[in-house]
Design an enzyme around this catalytic site. Structure first.
Site, PDB file in Angstrom:
ATOM      1  NE  ARG A  84       0.164   6.458   0.466  1.00 32.37           N
ATOM      2  CZ  ARG A  84      -1.030   6.061   0.024  1.00 32.37           C
ATOM      3  NH1 ARG A  84      -1.289   4.778  -0.175  1.00 32.37           N
ATOM      4  NH2 ARG A  84      -1.977   6.943  -0.226  1.00 32.37           N
ATOM      5  CB  THR A  99       3.618  -1.502  -5.181  1.00 36.68           C
ATOM      6  OG1 THR A  99       3.518  -1.450  -3.772  1.00 36.68           O
ATOM      7  CG2 THR A  99       4.640  -2.504  -5.653  1.00 36.68           C
ATOM      8  CE  LYS A 109      -3.457  -1.043  -0.578  1.00 38.84           C
ATOM      9  NZ  LYS A 109      -3.868  -1.746  -1.840  1.00 38.84           N
ATOM     10  CB  SER A 132      -3.861   2.597   1.617  1.00 37.19           C
ATOM     11  OG  SER A 132      -4.007   2.003   0.368  1.00 37.19           O
ATOM     12  CG  HIS A 182       4.467  -6.072  -1.266  1.00 34.21           C
ATOM     13  ND1 HIS A 182       4.619  -4.769  -1.669  1.00 34.21           N
ATOM     14  CD2 HIS A 182       3.266  -6.472  -1.750  1.00 34.21           C
ATOM     15  CE1 HIS A 182       3.554  -4.416  -2.392  1.00 34.21           C
ATOM     16  NE2 HIS A 182       2.732  -5.421  -2.456  1.00 34.21           N
TER      17      HIS A 182
HETATM   18  S1  PPS Z   1      -0.489  -3.010  -3.130  1.00 36.50           S
HETATM   19  O1  PPS Z   1      -1.835  -3.658  -3.082  1.00 36.50           O
HETATM   20  O2  PPS Z   1       0.236  -3.231  -1.873  1.00 36.50           O
HETATM   21  O3  PPS Z   1       0.307  -3.435  -4.282  1.00 36.50           O
HETATM   22  O4  PPS Z   1      -0.828  -1.451  -3.237  1.00 36.50           O
HETATM   23  P1  PPS Z   1       0.145  -0.282  -3.746  1.00 36.50           P
HETATM   24  O5  PPS Z   1       0.157  -0.259  -5.213  1.00 36.50           O
HETATM   25  O6  PPS Z   1       1.461  -0.380  -3.038  1.00 36.50           O
HETATM   26  O7  PPS Z   1      -0.574   1.018  -3.178  1.00 36.50           O
HETATM   27  C1  PPS Z   1      -1.924   1.323  -3.469  1.00 36.50           C
HETATM   28  C2  PPS Z   1      -2.126   2.814  -3.189  1.00 36.50           C
HETATM   29  O8  PPS Z   1      -1.496   3.582  -4.232  1.00 36.50           O
HETATM   30  C3  PPS Z   1      -2.462   4.462  -4.795  1.00 36.50           C
HETATM   31  N1  PPS Z   1      -2.143   4.758  -6.203  1.00 36.50           N
HETATM   32  C4  PPS Z   1      -1.918   6.000  -6.682  1.00 36.50           C
HETATM   33  N2  PPS Z   1      -1.901   7.198  -6.076  1.00 36.50           N
HETATM   34  C5  PPS Z   1      -1.678   8.294  -6.852  1.00 36.50           C
HETATM   35  N3  PPS Z   1      -1.485   8.248  -8.189  1.00 36.50           N
HETATM   36  C6  PPS Z   1      -1.506   7.062  -8.850  1.00 36.50           C
HETATM   37  N4  PPS Z   1      -1.316   7.033 -10.165  1.00 36.50           N
HETATM   38  C7  PPS Z   1      -1.718   5.871  -8.077  1.00 36.50           C
HETATM   39  N5  PPS Z   1      -1.795   4.551  -8.387  1.00 36.50           N
HETATM   40  C8  PPS Z   1      -2.059   3.886  -7.229  1.00 36.50           C
HETATM   41  C9  PPS Z   1      -3.771   3.708  -4.620  1.00 36.50           C
HETATM   42  O9  PPS Z   1      -4.875   4.557  -4.816  1.00 36.50           O
HETATM   43  C10 PPS Z   1      -3.606   3.210  -3.193  1.00 36.50           C
HETATM   44  O10 PPS Z   1      -3.706   4.272  -2.239  1.00 36.50           O
HETATM   45  P2  PPS Z   1      -5.064   4.731  -1.511  1.00 36.50           P
HETATM   46  O11 PPS Z   1      -4.629   5.643  -0.409  1.00 36.50           O
HETATM   47  O12 PPS Z   1      -5.744   3.482  -1.000  1.00 36.50           O
HETATM   48  O13 PPS Z   1      -5.879   5.446  -2.553  1.00 36.50           O
END
Ligand code: PPS
Length: 284
Positions: free
Chosen positions: A122, A48, A45, A130, A100
């Site tokens: 983060r 990634t 979260k 998240s 991860h």
């Molecule tokens: S996971 O399931 O662990 O692989 O999730 P991960 O990709 O690490 O994190 C998911 C959060 O990243 C946000 N996200 C983004 N934020 C801004 N811009 C872009 N382009 C973007 N892509 C993914 C996603 O919305 C999750 O955060 P939250 O706070 O839940 O919205």
């Protein structure tokens, strides 16, 4: 729906869906990292998939057709998952890989490789917010209970992939190595173009200004939200009527979920656990 459970591998909790002890053992002990591998590493979260989208776009000079036609776990498989390891083993170099895993469970072959690591970090309070929402519809994750209950589990490292503090401390030890690149979700948000330029520099990939613009445009939250190869809508074991992977995509959403007392308690533990880390993050 089957009861959501975790198993424990070397003290780290992992989902029973998609993971197996034998795979983790192979990843750690047998998987051979190659000098031209590019590995995105993060605690769950932390942004990634945003990084995977950025890398897929950079590698294709800003052309979005690759990220629009190839699902993210094929573009950059998670090497600790049962399916991801098999994809990684068949991936022709140069490989984009994802994990991860905490540092101690990362492939031992890293010691002798020049593979590049991009570590995405983060604000842990936003990681909590998240995860809390993601667990509502991702069947691989245990029920969180209330925010109060989940917060205690998170602070004790009693969550999937273990302690956020140990994860960060384990990986940050590599910060002075030339093949290690540290970047935060918050930096991506504050200056996506500048961040993309820095990532390009680290990867040794040159893009002209139009190509950079195209990466920035196609890696935006809204564009990714509309990309079915990135927005998790095609991923099994998720009930998309209960929540969205591309949820808010902002920094500071934790303020809508933590009480003042919870935030202060968190800060206290944070300071205690990260004392002497030698790195300052945007949220510090
Ligand atoms: S996971 O399931 O662990 O692989 O999730 P991960 O990709 O690490 O994190 C998911 C959060 O990243 C946000 N996200 C983004 N934020 C801004 N811009 C872009 N382009 C973007 N892509 C993914 C996603 O919305 C999750 O955060 P939250 O706070 O839940 O919205």
């Amino acid at each position: 729906m089957a009861k959501r459970t975790y198993f424990t591998y070397k003290g780290i909790h992992l989902p029973t869906i998609g993971y197996a002890e034998e795979t983790l053992r192979r990843t750690e002990n047998e998987f051979q990292l190659l000098d031209d591998d590019m590995v995105t590493v993060s605690y769950p979260k932390s942004g990634t998939n945003w990084m995977l989208e950025i890398l897929g776009l950079i590698w294709h000079d800003g052309d979005p057709s690759y990220v629009q036609n190839t699902i993210m776990f094929e573009r950059s498989p998670w090497i600790e998952t049962v399916d991801g390891l098999e994809i990684a083993l068949k991936y022709p170099p140069p490989r984009f890989l994802t994990t991860h895993l905490p540092f101690q469970l990362f492939p031992k072959s890293f010691q002798h490789s020049k593979s590049k690591i991009i570590y995405v970090v983060r604000n842990p309070k936003d990681v909590v917010a998240s995860h809390y929402h993601f667990a509502k519809f991702c069947d691989a994750l245990e029920e969180t209970g209330t925010m109060e209950e989940f917060l205690e589990k998170f602070l004790n490292g009693n969550v999937v992939y273990g302690s956020w503090f140990d994860h960060v401390k384990g990986w940050i030890k590599l910060k002075d190595r030339p093949n290690f690149f540290l970047i935060s979700y918050e930096e991506l948000q504050q200056d996506l173009r500048g961040s993309v330029e820095r990532i390009c520099h680290f990867l040794g990939k040159e893009l002209d200004s139009h190509q950079l613009d195209a990466v920035v445009k196609n890696a935006s939250f809204q564009t990714m939200k509309d990309n079915k190869m990135s927005n998790f809508s095609l991923i099994p074991n998720m009930d998309h009527s209960r929540g969205k992977f591309m949820r808010k995509g902002i920094s500071g959403d934790w303020k809508n979920h933590f009480t003042v007392a919870q935030s202060e308690h968190f800060d206290h533990i944070y300071q205690e656990k990260l004392q002497g880390l030698g790195v300052t993050f945007p949220w510090d």
